[in-house]
Design an enzyme around this catalytic site. Structure first.
Site, PDB file in Angstrom:
ATOM      1  N   LYS A  57     -41.120  57.487  -4.096  1.00 22.54           N
ATOM      2  CA  LYS A  57     -41.989  58.254  -3.204  1.00 22.54           C
ATOM      3  C   LYS A  57     -41.102  58.821  -2.092  1.00 22.54           C
ATOM      4  O   LYS A  57     -40.182  58.126  -1.616  1.00 22.54           O
ATOM      5  CB  LYS A  57     -43.052  57.322  -2.618  1.00 22.54           C
ATOM      6  CG  LYS A  57     -44.080  58.024  -1.723  1.00 22.54           C
ATOM      7  CD  LYS A  57     -45.164  57.044  -1.249  1.00 22.54           C
ATOM      8  CE  LYS A  57     -46.247  57.732  -0.419  1.00 22.54           C
ATOM      9  NZ  LYS A  57     -47.304  56.790   0.039  1.00 22.54           N
ATOM     10  N   SER A  75     -52.131  58.212  -1.028  1.00 20.66           N
ATOM     11  CA  SER A  75     -51.187  59.264  -0.746  1.00 20.66           C
ATOM     12  C   SER A  75     -50.029  59.346  -1.726  1.00 20.66           C
ATOM     13  O   SER A  75     -49.346  60.358  -1.779  1.00 20.66           O
ATOM     14  CB  SER A  75     -50.610  59.054   0.662  1.00 20.66           C
ATOM     15  OG  SER A  75     -49.847  57.853   0.717  1.00 20.66           O
ATOM     16  N   SER A  93     -52.979  53.497  -0.751  1.00 20.92           N
ATOM     17  CA  SER A  93     -52.173  54.578  -1.339  1.00 20.92           C
ATOM     18  C   SER A  93     -51.354  54.223  -2.560  1.00 20.92           C
ATOM     19  O   SER A  93     -50.786  55.113  -3.183  1.00 20.92           O
ATOM     20  CB  SER A  93     -51.236  55.161  -0.292  1.00 20.92           C
ATOM     21  OG  SER A  93     -51.956  56.044   0.519  1.00 20.92           O
TER      22      SER A  93
END
Ligand code: GLN
Length: 484
Positions: A76, A151, A175
């Site tokens: 990420k 997210s 997330s």
């Protein structure tokens, strides 16, 4: 090759069936061919990946390989990666090559895992749909008109579409788990303090925790083993030995007590999702578990408390982005105030600004006691609910999200309805508990996630509970059409 699980790929690498260079090239080729449809990656690091893969191959030949050596994965874009753009999904950091590695980055590199790139995400991890990214939304591989969740949407979509076998994510209010659910993969948020936050760009420091996305609980056990551990650079990381999460995967579930909070099965839960969860629970009953109805009476306070605590902490964390030291800087400022105002005004997107405004307000003199202090008190009540429940049961189950993946744009203009998509996940962050989402069926060809919450440091138990289910079901092996 890309169809295989991490455990299978590791065995192939060891046996010389394929090399890491071949495997890494295969991932890079799939990203090149398919990511135009998904937008899961912000940066692809092909050259560095192939170099790391060759080094991994040498290590394998020398007999010094671990279970992650030579395995391609994606980070990420919230984890600092030295010399590689680390944008956090924001214009603010579009020009930011991190000057150092996050501890998680370093640990995975030391394990010999091969980073192929950085994945798309909601800006500064604020969102549940990946639509707040400066780099545009990510599409859900199960239906490209729908969101992947957020997210960590890019990381989840990349694993679901078989672009990489593993990726990393962070979870402040859901997330990792919510996008894992919406994309039909396995995602684990560890106990707060289990994984170092050093070099993981902070959103809400008392809630953020990094963890893995994989296709199975077995694979998650391998990756978590490499990510977890005490770090003297993170004062909130916990000094406690990392268990061998693989050693307990096969433990029988006879007598496992599963708590079902009545608050998780009421209004707002999609009927199809509810039916899939009921079927999963029945499967657990067949595996020997006992289902116990419980109550978490303060559940309804989790979202409101979170939307005080998280914005308050983010308003403080994001004050470092001032246009002076690093990140975006507005051109030709008139004076210092103009530099601050325009750099922040132009560098941050709408959702981030909304959170900073809410947080600054909640922390301002005269309001602190009414909002932040009150929210922290509510947080304690939520934690106490869980501790009481864990006197009675071993794990708590329910849906990860109230619905399957929603359409792109469907909630983009309605922050409150977006915030409610984390209604089942947020409480685990407020309490600091570990929790996992595993695939548990489909509604209209869209995946459903089963949410499993455990007591502090029970990651081994959660993975065991996930693995036993995955041995008797095949939801986690399903692949979206067009990505087989
Ligand atoms: N969707 C939640 C939020 O917008 C949680 C995000 C997260 O876990 N990073 O804050």
């Amino acid at each position: 090759m890309y169809r295989k699980s991490l455990a299978e790929l590791a065995a192939d690498l060891q046996a010389g069936v394929c090399s890491s260079a071949e495997l890494t090239q295969a991932c890079l080729d799939r990203i090149a061919a398919l990511d135009g449809r998904l937008n899961a990656f912000i940066t692809v690091t092909a050259d560095a990946a192939l170099q790391a893969a060759r080094a991994a191959d040498a290590r394998i030949r020398a007999g010094q390989a671990g279970p992650l050596t030579g395995i391609p994965f994606a980070h990420k874009d919230i984890f600092c990666t030295r010399g590689v753009k680390t944008s956090c999904g924001s214009r603010m950091l579009d020009n930011f090559p991190a000057p150092y590695d996050a501890t998680v980055t370093r640990k995975l590199a030391e394990a010999g895992a091969v980073m192929v790139g950085k994945t798309n995400m909601d800006e500064f991890a604020m969102g549940s749909s990946n639509e707040t990214s400066f780099y545009g939304p990510v599409k859900n591989p199960w239906d490209e008109t729908r969101v992947p969740g957020g997210s960590s949407g890019g990381s989840a979509a990349a694993v679901a579409a078989r672009l990489v076998p593993v990726s990393t994510g962070t979870d402040t209010g859901g997330s990792i788990r919510q996008p894992a659910a919406l994309c039909g993969i396995t995602g684990l948020k560890p106990t707060y303090g289990r994984v170092s936050r050093y070099g993981m760009i902070a959103f809400a420091s008392s809630l953020d925790q990094g963890g893995p996305f994989t296709r199975s609980a077995q694979d998650a056990a391998i990756v978590l083993g490499a990510m977890a551990g005490f770090d003297e650079r993170d004062s909130t990381s916990v000094q406690r030995e990392v268990e061998d999460y693989r050693a307990t995967l096969d433990a029988p579930l006879d007598g496992l007590k599963i708590g079902l909070p009545k608050e998780y099965f009421g209004d707002g839960l999609d009927a199809g999702v509810g039916a899939a969860i009921e079927a999963a629970l029945e499967q657990y009953r067949k595996l020997g578990a006992q289902l116990v109805e419980i109550s978490l009476p303060n559940t309804h306070l989790a979202v409101p408390a979170y939307y005080v605590v998280a914005p308050a902490e983010c308003s403080s964390n994001l004050s470092r982005f001032d246009g002076v030291r690093f990140g975006y800087r507005a051109s030709s400022p008139k004076d210092l105030t103009d530099l601050y105002q325009r750099s922040r005004g132009e560098g941050f997107g709408a959702e981030v600004k909304r959170r900073i405004l809410i947080g600054t307000y909640a922390l301002s003199a005269g309001y602190y006691d009414a909002y932040y202090l009150k929210a922290q008190q509510v947080r304690r009540l939520i934690r106490d609910d869980f501790l009481r429940a864990f006197e009675q049961v071993d794990v708590i189950m329910g849906p990860t999200a109230p619905t399957t993946a929603f359409r792109l744009g469907e909630k983009a203009d309605d922050p409150v309805s977006m915030y409610l998509s984390d209604i089942y996940t947020i409480a685990a962050n407020l309490a600091g508990l570990p929790a996992m989402s595993i695939p548990a069926g489909f509604v209209n060809e869209l995946p459903v996630g089963l949410h499993v919450i455990g007591n502090y440091f029970s990651e081994g138990r959660l993975l065991n509970v996930g693995h036993r289910y995955q041995q008797v079901t095949d939801w986690h092996t399903r692949c979206p059409a067009g990505y087989e």
